[in-house]
Design an enzyme around this catalytic site. Sequence first.
Site, PDB file in Angstrom:
ATOM      1  N   LYS A 121     -11.824  -2.564 -19.445  1.00 34.10           N
ATOM      2  CA  LYS A 121     -11.747  -1.892 -18.513  1.00 34.10           C
ATOM      3  C   LYS A 121     -12.436  -1.331 -16.960  1.00 34.10           C
ATOM      4  O   LYS A 121     -12.258  -1.154 -16.281  1.00 34.10           O
ATOM      5  CB  LYS A 121     -10.876  -0.510 -18.753  1.00 34.10           C
ATOM      6  CG  LYS A 121     -10.966   0.312 -18.188  1.00 34.10           C
ATOM      7  CD  LYS A 121     -10.262   2.506 -18.426  1.00 34.10           C
ATOM      8  CE  LYS A 121      -9.784   3.057 -17.843  1.00 34.10           C
ATOM      9  NZ  LYS A 121      -9.079   4.714 -18.621  1.00 34.10           N
TER      10      LYS A 121
ATOM     11  N   LYS B 128       1.057  -1.108  -0.181  1.00 33.09           N
ATOM     12  CA  LYS B 128       0.179  -0.667   0.130  1.00 33.09           C
ATOM     13  C   LYS B 128       0.753   1.319   0.038  1.00 33.09           C
ATOM     14  O   LYS B 128       0.729   1.997  -0.633  1.00 33.09           O
ATOM     15  CB  LYS B 128      -0.894   0.209   1.166  1.00 33.09           C
ATOM     16  CG  LYS B 128      -2.085  -1.402   1.238  1.00 33.09           C
ATOM     17  CD  LYS B 128      -2.577  -1.143   0.142  1.00 33.09           C
ATOM     18  CE  LYS B 128      -2.251  -2.144  -1.196  1.00 33.09           C
ATOM     19  NZ  LYS B 128      -2.970  -2.032  -1.925  1.00 33.09           N
TER      20      LYS B 128
ATOM     21  N   HIS C 243      -9.006   8.903  -5.709  1.00 28.68           N
ATOM     22  CA  HIS C 243      -7.609   8.179  -6.681  1.00 28.68           C
ATOM     23  C   HIS C 243      -6.911   8.684  -4.497  1.00 28.68           C
ATOM     24  O   HIS C 243      -6.604   7.867  -3.855  1.00 28.68           O
ATOM     25  CB  HIS C 243      -6.774   9.458  -7.706  1.00 28.68           C
ATOM     26  CG  HIS C 243      -5.375   8.087  -7.746  1.00 28.68           C
ATOM     27  ND1 HIS C 243      -5.149   7.012  -7.751  1.00 28.68           N
ATOM     28  CD2 HIS C 243      -4.412   9.085  -7.464  1.00 28.68           C
ATOM     29  CE1 HIS C 243      -3.829   7.801  -8.117  1.00 28.68           C
ATOM     30  NE2 HIS C 243      -3.298   8.633  -7.389  1.00 28.68           N
TER      31      HIS C 243
ATOM     32  N   HIS D 204      -8.213   7.437  -1.155  1.00 26.22           N
ATOM     33  CA  HIS D 204      -8.046   5.977  -0.850  1.00 26.22           C
ATOM     34  C   HIS D 204      -6.678   5.033  -1.185  1.00 26.22           C
ATOM     35  O   HIS D 204      -6.423   4.533  -0.489  1.00 26.22           O
ATOM     36  CB  HIS D 204      -8.974   5.113  -2.870  1.00 26.22           C
ATOM     37  CG  HIS D 204      -8.017   4.170  -3.057  1.00 26.22           C
ATOM     38  ND1 HIS D 204      -8.900   3.021  -1.668  1.00 26.22           N
ATOM     39  CD2 HIS D 204      -7.866   2.973  -3.184  1.00 26.22           C
ATOM     40  CE1 HIS D 204      -8.387   1.485  -1.998  1.00 26.22           C
ATOM     41  NE2 HIS D 204      -8.104   1.813  -2.823  1.00 26.22           N
TER      42      HIS D 204
END
Length: 266
Positions: A200, A119, A142, A145
């Site tokens: 995708k 992470k 983004h 997260h």
Amino acid sequence: MDSNVFEIFYRAPADPVLAKNMPMTASHWPVSLLLVGYLLFVLKIGRIFMEKRKPYNLKNIILVYNICQMIYNAAMFSYAVHFIFVNTTYDLLCMESLPHEHPFKDTERWLTYIYFLNKVIDLLDTVFFVLRKSSKQITVLHVYHHVLMVSAMHWVLRLYGVGGQYMMMGLFNTFVHTVMYFYYFISAMYPELKSSLWWKKYITRIQMGQFILLFMQAAFVLLFNPTCQFPIFLQYLQLSQSSVMIVMFGNFYYHAYIKPKHQKQQ
């Protein structure tokens, strides 16, 4: 500030092995400073640095990064499947951290720790966006997260310990990231195919699916197995953050795939 807050902030990790042998978990300072630096670079310093510069050509670096991330996540996923389902290490109805004397405790520690390190490595995604001047990819979703995954993992490790119910989160997440980084690798290697990679959107669906499953897991334990000793605070954290991510990924999916399709049909 309340003395209890100081005690939580400065207490030693719940698992003494983490404090002794594993960097970035013995103290809160490395992760705290890393995330502050990340946010400063992504939201301010990096943009100022790139303002009068051309985007950097990072294709080869990104190709290596993506393939390494794909292999890293695939290896973690495979080992987690074996650890959870083949070894039947946990009671799936109540996944508590293994006791220190358990024969698989060291495996639980290292699986959790290498997932945490991954992470941290994931933060490079955003750094690449900044250096390539791909600002449209630096969304609230983004950044939130990435920061959430690093900070939450760190504090769960320090205050609760390793493994347990959150091992299932790692299982789902490593599968999603294996698929995701494979897509990134293909689209970086063959940019002319990017628009034709029809699958995708299914990556986003899988991402939403993992959070739905995590929400259901926590809800099940709270409703039907209240004697489970996995901390109730972490159960509610799992419920709340799964809900947030479902909404945020759902909003992204709507604006990226559903809304444009409706506009074309009009």
